[in-house]
Design an enzyme around this catalytic site. Sequence first.
Site, PDB file in Angstrom:
ATOM      1  N   HIS A  82       2.241   4.601  -5.056  1.00  0.00           N
ATOM      2  CA  HIS A  82       2.786   5.721  -5.827  1.00  0.00           C
ATOM      3  C   HIS A  82       2.976   5.266  -7.268  1.00  0.00           C
ATOM      4  O   HIS A  82       2.620   4.132  -7.622  1.00  0.00           O
ATOM      5  CB  HIS A  82       4.093   6.224  -5.189  1.00  0.00           C
TER       6      HIS A  82
ATOM      7  N   SER B 215       9.352   5.724  -3.292  1.00  0.00           N
ATOM      8  CA  SER B 215       9.212   4.750  -2.215  1.00  0.00           C
ATOM      9  C   SER B 215       8.129   5.239  -1.269  1.00  0.00           C
ATOM     10  O   SER B 215       7.982   6.450  -1.053  1.00  0.00           O
ATOM     11  CB  SER B 215      10.536   4.639  -1.448  1.00  0.00           C
TER      12      SER B 215
ATOM     13  N   HIS C  30       4.420   1.718  -7.977  1.00  0.00           N
ATOM     14  CA  HIS C  30       3.445   0.627  -7.914  1.00  0.00           C
ATOM     15  C   HIS C  30       2.551   0.652  -9.163  1.00  0.00           C
ATOM     16  O   HIS C  30       2.250  -0.392  -9.736  1.00  0.00           O
ATOM     17  CB  HIS C  30       2.535   0.783  -6.691  1.00  0.00           C
TER      18      HIS C  30
ATOM     19  N   GLY D 126       0.804  -1.218   0.000  1.00  0.00           N
ATOM     20  CA  GLY D 126       0.000   0.000   0.000  1.00  0.00           C
ATOM     21  C   GLY D 126       0.837   1.268   0.000  1.00  0.00           C
ATOM     22  O   GLY D 126       2.028   1.232  -0.326  1.00  0.00           O
TER      23      GLY D 126
END
Length: 280
Positions: free
Chosen positions: A34, A186, A37, A31
């Site tokens: 950003h 990150s 992902h 989760g």
Amino acid sequence: MLIIKNRQELSDFVQSIRAKQLTLGFVPTMGALHEGHLSLIKRSIEGNQYTLCSIFVNPTQFNNPTDLEKYPRTEQEDIRKLESAGCDAVYIPGVNDLYPQGLENDFTDMGGLDSVMEGAFRPGHFQGMATVVKRLLMQAQPTRAYFGEKDFQQLQIIRKMVKDEKLPVEIIGVPIVREESGLALSSRNMRLSPDFKEKSVMIYQTLVKAKELASQLPPRQIIPIIEQIYSHSDLKLEYFTLVEEEDLRTFDDFEKGKHYRAFVAAFAGEIRLIDNIQIR
Ligand code: AMP
């Protein structure tokens, strides 16, 4: 987008995908999503008929309790981002859905891939990660699963586990997404102060510098140059190393036909950041 809250609902979803013989792409995450992902989601959508993302902050892979406690949780925002990216379903399990017998790890033989870099500095991290990834893969039964090169050591360990255990899934590695400054995206970046965020740009710059040096110098001469840069900075270097991509081992000289990467872990204040780059 379908929101799947437990193991039984996931099983129903997986059965319906299999009954229709559709390909399923799977993107496991913790989760706080950003663009990094979302690049995995995009690749999955391009390569499969259905895309499933999971959001689960896996307790067994945190060796530092404060890190687990402070890990950002932004579920509603994540759901919104997945929806606009065109993801078909998201699995948000509870701890019991993945650890019905309590928080114990399954042992995975990583053939030494876990004894270096992140494995050396975060004891137990990779056993916890492999436990949850294997359980998620067995529950979701995807055709393909997508992992970022941001966590390159993790990617290589998953590749080995899937091969050794003959899990019927194709593992796909996806390049690192960076900010314009070069800082790798990150979930932890949101905990950086503006000052440290600016200072952390040097991580990428030192990786690029190592890549440049790798065209003329062997590793034993490159590493001290980079360490020197960190010793004059506000970041606290944990490790900077150059390894061969397949076995993640250090080496004396570059050989033709092999690929090499530089890896770094450094603290920007309280926040531990990692990054890597292919150097040859
Ligand atoms: P995490 O939520 O940190 O466990 O990450 C979930 C997946 O996203 C992992 O496969 C990561 O390697 C990947 N990922 C995280 N950050 C990036 C990034 N900046 N670029 C590409 N992939 C990423």
